[in-house]
Design a protein around this motif. Structure first.
Motif: not given
Length: 163
Positions: A44, A19, A42, A83, A108, A52, A118, A49
Motif C-alpha cells: 500500500s 499489507v 499486498l 492487480l 484481492p 502485490i 486475498l 493498495v
C-alpha cells in the motif's frame, strides 16, 4: 456447485490479508511474507493498495539479480502492478478463470472499497476437491442405492516420487 467467494468466506476462518507499506525493503517484506505463510502480501501507498509482492516476484528478482544483494530495494520497485480484484459475489469458478487468464495465484477480494481477503489458487483448489468428493459420494449413493458413509468413498492416495 457454484460457490461464491462470499459463501467461501463464511465457511472458512479467514483473516485480513497482510499489507505492508510501499517503502518497506524487500528484505523486510520477505520476512513478513515468510511469517504470513500466504505466499503473497499486498503493498500500500498512502492507505491504498497499489500492488502485490509474492513468492513469484521474489523468484523473478533473484533470477534477474542472481547472487547480488537485493534486500535493500524497496518492495514498491519490484512488486507486481497488474492487480485485479473481485467482489464477494463472484463465483470461485469465475475467480479461477480470472487467475488463469491473468496468470496470477492471488486475487484481492474487495468489499466497499477495502480488501477483505486475498484469495489464493490453493484455497480454490481445496474447495473444488471438496465439491468433487461430495459429488462422487452422492453418485456412489445413487448407483448403489444405499447410504455410503463419506469416509468409505474411495480416495486416491498420492504417489511418492522416487529420488
Amino acid at each position: 456447485m457454484k460457490r461464491t467467494v462470499n459463501e467461501f468466506l463464511k465457511q472458512r476462518t479467514v483473516t485480513r490479508p497482510t499489507v505492508v507499506d510501499a517503502e518497506t525493503t524487500v528484505e523486510k517484506a520477505c520476512q513478513i511474507l515468510a511469517r504470513a505463510g500466504d505466499g503473497a502480501i499486498l503493498i500500500s501507498k498512502n492507505g491504498k493498495v497499489r500492488g502485490i509482492f509474492s513468492e513469484r516476484d521474489l523468484l523473478k528478482l533473484y533470477s534477474e539479480l542472481g547472487e547480488r544483494s537485493f534486500g535493500h530495494l524497496l518492495v514498491s520497485e519490484v512488486m507486481s502492478l497488474n492487480l485485479v480484484g473481485v467482489s464477494p459475489g463472484y463465483t470461485l469458478e469465475q475467480c479461477l478463470l480470472i487467475m488463469s487468464k491473468m496468470k496470477v495465484r492471488h486475487l484481492p477480494v474487495i468489499e466497499e472499497g477495502s480488501v477483505i481477503h486475498l484469495l489464493s489458487l490453493t484455497q480454490i483448489a481445496e474447495v473444488l476437491v471438496e465439491d468433487k468428493d461430495f459429488i462422487i459420494h452422492e453418485l456412489v449413493k445413487y448407483i448403489s442405492g444405499s447410504q455410503v458413509p463419506p469416509d468409505q468413498v474411495p480416495t486416491p492416495e498420492p504417489q511418492r516420487m522416487e529420488n
